[in-house]
Every structure is written in structure tokens, then in C-alpha cells.
Design a protein around this motif. Structure first.
Motif, PDB file in Angstrom:
ATOM      1  N   ARG A   1      12.556   7.993  -1.183  1.00  0.00           N
ATOM      2  CA  ARG A   1      11.097   8.000  -1.259  1.00  0.00           C
ATOM      3  C   ARG A   1      10.580   6.789  -0.472  1.00  0.00           C
ATOM      4  O   ARG A   1      10.379   5.712  -1.016  1.00  0.00           O
ATOM      5  N   LEU A   2      10.391   6.994   0.807  1.00  0.00           N
ATOM      6  CA  LEU A   2      10.049   5.885   1.701  1.00  0.00           C
ATOM      7  C   LEU A   2       8.548   5.618   1.687  1.00  0.00           C
ATOM      8  O   LEU A   2       7.734   6.541   1.757  1.00  0.00           O
ATOM      9  N   LEU A   3       8.189   4.345   1.630  1.00  0.00           N
ATOM     10  CA  LEU A   3       6.792   3.970   1.788  1.00  0.00           C
ATOM     11  C   LEU A   3       6.390   4.120   3.255  1.00  0.00           C
ATOM     12  O   LEU A   3       7.239   4.013   4.147  1.00  0.00           O
ATOM     13  N   PRO A   4       5.102   4.367   3.540  1.00  0.00           N
ATOM     14  CA  PRO A   4       4.672   4.617   4.925  1.00  0.00           C
ATOM     15  C   PRO A   4       4.535   3.339   5.739  1.00  0.00           C
ATOM     16  O   PRO A   4       3.485   3.058   6.321  1.00  0.00           O
ATOM     17  N   LEU A   5       5.611   2.565   5.798  1.00  0.00           N
ATOM     18  CA  LEU A   5       5.590   1.298   6.512  1.00  0.00           C
ATOM     19  C   LEU A   5       7.022   0.898   6.815  1.00  0.00           C
ATOM     20  O   LEU A   5       7.972   1.554   6.412  1.00  0.00           O
ATOM     21  N   SER A   6       7.155  -0.180   7.555  1.00  0.00           N
ATOM     22  CA  SER A   6       8.467  -0.802   7.724  1.00  0.00           C
ATOM     23  C   SER A   6       8.271  -2.305   7.638  1.00  0.00           C
ATOM     24  O   SER A   6       7.138  -2.799   7.623  1.00  0.00           O
ATOM     25  N   VAL A   7       9.358  -3.014   7.573  1.00  0.00           N
ATOM     26  CA  VAL A   7       9.329  -4.481   7.514  1.00  0.00           C
ATOM     27  C   VAL A   7      10.201  -5.017   8.623  1.00  0.00           C
ATOM     28  O   VAL A   7      11.360  -4.607   8.769  1.00  0.00           O
ATOM     29  N   GLN A   8       9.643  -5.908   9.434  1.00  0.00           N
ATOM     30  CA  GLN A   8      10.423  -6.617  10.441  1.00  0.00           C
ATOM     31  C   GLN A   8      10.989  -7.877   9.790  1.00  0.00           C
ATOM     32  O   GLN A   8      10.261  -8.816   9.494  1.00  0.00           O
TER      33      GLN A   8
ATOM     34  N   ARG B   1      -4.392   2.732   4.002  1.00  0.00           N
ATOM     35  CA  ARG B   1      -4.468   1.374   3.470  1.00  0.00           C
ATOM     36  C   ARG B   1      -3.404   0.458   4.067  1.00  0.00           C
ATOM     37  O   ARG B   1      -3.603  -0.745   4.154  1.00  0.00           O
ATOM     38  N   ILE B   2      -2.279   1.043   4.477  1.00  0.00           N
ATOM     39  CA  ILE B   2      -1.196   0.195   4.971  1.00  0.00           C
ATOM     40  C   ILE B   2      -1.576  -0.478   6.281  1.00  0.00           C
ATOM     41  O   ILE B   2      -1.080  -1.567   6.600  1.00  0.00           O
ATOM     42  N   GLU B   3      -2.473   0.136   7.059  1.00  0.00           N
ATOM     43  CA  GLU B   3      -2.885  -0.491   8.316  1.00  0.00           C
ATOM     44  C   GLU B   3      -3.544  -1.844   8.080  1.00  0.00           C
ATOM     45  O   GLU B   3      -3.462  -2.741   8.920  1.00  0.00           O
ATOM     46  N   LEU B   4      -4.196  -1.997   6.939  1.00  0.00           N
ATOM     47  CA  LEU B   4      -4.842  -3.268   6.610  1.00  0.00           C
ATOM     48  C   LEU B   4      -3.827  -4.336   6.210  1.00  0.00           C
ATOM     49  O   LEU B   4      -4.196  -5.516   6.106  1.00  0.00           O
ATOM     50  N   GLN B   5      -2.579  -3.933   5.989  1.00  0.00           N
ATOM     51  CA  GLN B   5      -1.538  -4.901   5.621  1.00  0.00           C
ATOM     52  C   GLN B   5      -0.561  -5.186   6.753  1.00  0.00           C
ATOM     53  O   GLN B   5       0.340  -6.009   6.583  1.00  0.00           O
ATOM     54  N   HIS B   6      -0.743  -4.529   7.890  1.00  0.00           N
ATOM     55  CA  HIS B   6       0.178  -4.756   9.004  1.00  0.00           C
ATOM     56  C   HIS B   6       0.213  -6.229   9.398  1.00  0.00           C
ATOM     57  O   HIS B   6      -0.819  -6.867   9.559  1.00  0.00           O
ATOM     58  N   TYR B   7       1.436  -6.750   9.525  1.00  0.00           N
ATOM     59  CA  TYR B   7       1.737  -8.108   9.953  1.00  0.00           C
ATOM     60  C   TYR B   7       1.350  -9.156   8.908  1.00  0.00           C
ATOM     61  O   TYR B   7       1.167 -10.321   9.233  1.00  0.00           O
ATOM     62  N   ARG B   8       1.267  -8.718   7.650  1.00  0.00           N
ATOM     63  CA  ARG B   8       1.199  -9.674   6.552  1.00  0.00           C
ATOM     64  C   ARG B   8       2.617  -9.999   6.099  1.00  0.00           C
ATOM     65  O   ARG B   8       3.499  -9.138   6.120  1.00  0.00           O
TER      66      ARG B   8
ATOM     67  N   ALA C   1       0.833  -1.198   0.000  1.00  0.00           N
ATOM     68  CA  ALA C   1       0.000   0.000   0.000  1.00  0.00           C
ATOM     69  C   ALA C   1       0.867   1.247   0.000  1.00  0.00           C
ATOM     70  O   ALA C   1       1.966   1.259   0.553  1.00  0.00           O
ATOM     71  N   ARG C   2       0.342   2.295  -0.600  1.00  0.00           N
ATOM     72  CA  ARG C   2       1.093   3.549  -0.697  1.00  0.00           C
ATOM     73  C   ARG C   2       0.555   4.638   0.228  1.00  0.00           C
ATOM     74  O   ARG C   2       1.164   5.700   0.335  1.00  0.00           O
ATOM     75  N   SER C   3      -0.551   4.403   0.895  1.00  0.00           N
ATOM     76  CA  SER C   3      -1.137   5.412   1.777  1.00  0.00           C
ATOM     77  C   SER C   3      -1.202   4.869   3.198  1.00  0.00           C
ATOM     78  O   SER C   3      -1.392   3.668   3.405  1.00  0.00           O
ATOM     79  N   PRO C   4      -1.054   5.747   4.213  1.00  0.00           N
ATOM     80  CA  PRO C   4      -1.112   5.291   5.605  1.00  0.00           C
ATOM     81  C   PRO C   4      -2.433   4.623   5.952  1.00  0.00           C
ATOM     82  O   PRO C   4      -2.471   3.719   6.788  1.00  0.00           O
TER      83      PRO C   4
END
Length: 244
Positions: free
Chosen positions: A180-187, A64-71, A59-62
Motif C-alpha cells: 500500500r504505497l503512499l503517492p510520494l517518494s523520499v530521496q 495534498r502531497i504536492e504541498l509537501q514536496h521537498y520537505r 499526505a495521503r492524496s496526490p
């Protein structure tokens, strides 16, 4: 003007009803909070079992990214050398150390992703001594879970620069690094490509503490029952016993 006996009784009844209704609703609200957190935990566990996303599906927006957390995700790109940040005062196994954060420039795309690569202990004698963390050159594959940026800790001085920092603001770091950072991180997860790098990756899961809500609910319901019991005893039972 002093209240009559019937007036005092009405005031006591009104106050008791208000207290009983209030505490009963607060107890029910705590049970609803517990149910919401259980549903959140179930959702996160379900997401972790979904197929891994690639860079094009992020996701590119904050919002929508919440719906992808921990995928799960599998990303391909190269580490941005010279931009590794060590977040201090981070614990793992009750030991103090650093979270190692390095941007990953995605292959064939203009965006980069902030990767939480793992945890490393700090030198207890010299806090400014950076641990040696190998950062491969060339193209790499990164496996992990999509996650929010590292949690912020209290800091006496806002901001910060240099490799050792207390916190890392995603937007500010994007401006500082020119990425150009996406609004997320990856563990990042352990894999064959991370073998021997000396980093621990036992990431804490989101806190879903439902027991405290059950405890609070019990307290509110107990207070509700106490007020109702005191009213029944002092306003109904005891006067009848005295008259008898």
C-alpha cells in the motif's frame, strides 16, 4: 481590386499594431513565467527549512502531497527485501548508473513509502550485472526529502518487470508488490546509518531555469521594437525625407 494609398497605409498600420501588441504580450508573459519560477524556487527552499515530518503527517492524496514536496522527513520502518528496483540510464556526475529504489514498510502503519536510496555506477561491460547494495534488516530510520517519484525516461517498450527497469510506475508497482504505497517518494539523505553503503546521494534539484525566460523575453521585445522602428522609418520618416 488594388488598394489605394490610404488603404495600403491602413493595412500596414493594422498589421504593425497587431504584431507590436502580440510580441509585447509574449515578452511580458515570459517575464511572468520567470517570476513564477523564482517564487517556486523560494517556496522549495523555504520548505527545506521546515521541521521534519513523520509518517503520520505525510499526505495521503496526490493533491495534498504536492504541498509537501521537498520537505524534510524522518521515517521509521523496515526495508521490504526482494523488492529493490534498479532504474537504469540515470546519471550522476556525468556517469551512467542506476537509481536504487527500495520500499520502506512504515513501522506500526499499513502503508509503505518508495525510497530513492541513492545512485550506484553500472558495470560497463555487462548491463545486466547488478551492483552489490547492502540492505539492512530490522528497523531502520530513513532521513530525506519528500519528492515526486523518479522522473520517467523515454522507453521503447512500455512497462517492465524484474530488478532492472527503465521507469517505475507507482500505482503499477503497488499492485505488483502488494504494498500500500503512499503517492510520494523520499530521496534519502546521507546519515550515520548510510555510511559505507557505496551510494551517492547528490540528488538534482528541480530545474528552475529563469535565464531562458529572460532570453525569450528579450527576443520578443526586440522583435516588437524592430517592427515599431521599421514602421516609423518606412511609413513616417522616409516619406517626409523624400518630400523634403
Amino acid at each position: 481590386m488594388a488598394l489605394s494609398a490610404s488603404g495600403r497605409a491602413a493595412v500596414i498600420l493594422t498589421a504593425t499594431l497587431f504584431g507590436v501588441v502580440l510580441t509585447a504580450n509574449l515578452g511580458a508573459w515570459q517575464l511572468r513565467r520567470a517570476a513564477q519560477k523564482i517564487a517556486l524556487q523560494d517556496a522549495l527552499e523555504s520548505r527545506a527549512k521546515l521541521p521534519a515530518l513523520d509518517a503520520g503527517e505525510l499526505a495521503r492524496s496526490p493533491e495534498r502531497i504536492e504541498l509537501q514536496h521537498y520537505r524534510p522527513t524522518v521515517l521509521h520502518g523496515h526495508w521490504v527485501h526482494g523488492r529493490t528496483v534498479f532504474l537504469e540510464n540515470r546519471q550522476m556526475h556525468a556517469r551512467v548508473g542506476f537509481y536504487v529504489i527500495t520500499p520502506l514498510q512504515l513501522a506500526g502503519r499499513p502503508e509503505a513509502v518508495l525510497v530513492q536510496r541513492g545512485w550506484v555506477p553500472r558495470d560497463l561491460r555487462d548491463r545486466t550485472l547488478l551492483p552489490a547494495v547492502p540492505t539492512p534488516t530490522g528497523e531502520v530510520d530513513v532521513q530525506g526529502l519528500i519528492a515526486p517519484p523518479p522522473a520517467r525516461l523515454y522507453e521503447f517498450v512500455a512497462g517492465g518487470s524484474g530488478p532492472i527497469r527503465q521507469n517505475l510506475d507507482l500505482d503499477a508497482f503497488g499492485v505488483e508488490s502488494g504494498l500500500r504505497l503512499l503517492p510520494l517518494s523520499v530521496q534519502q539523505s546521507d546519515s550515520t546509518s548510510t555510511a559505507g553503503d557505496g551510494l551517492l546521494r547528490e540528488w538534482p534539484r528541480p530545474a528552475v531555469d529563469v535565464q531562458k525566460h529572460y532570453g525569450y523575453a528579450f527576443q520578443w521585445f526586440a522583435l516588437c521594437a524592430l517592427m515599431a522602428g521599421l514602421y516609423v522609418w518606412f511609413q513616417l520618416v522616409r516619406p517626409r525625407l523624400r518630400r523634403a
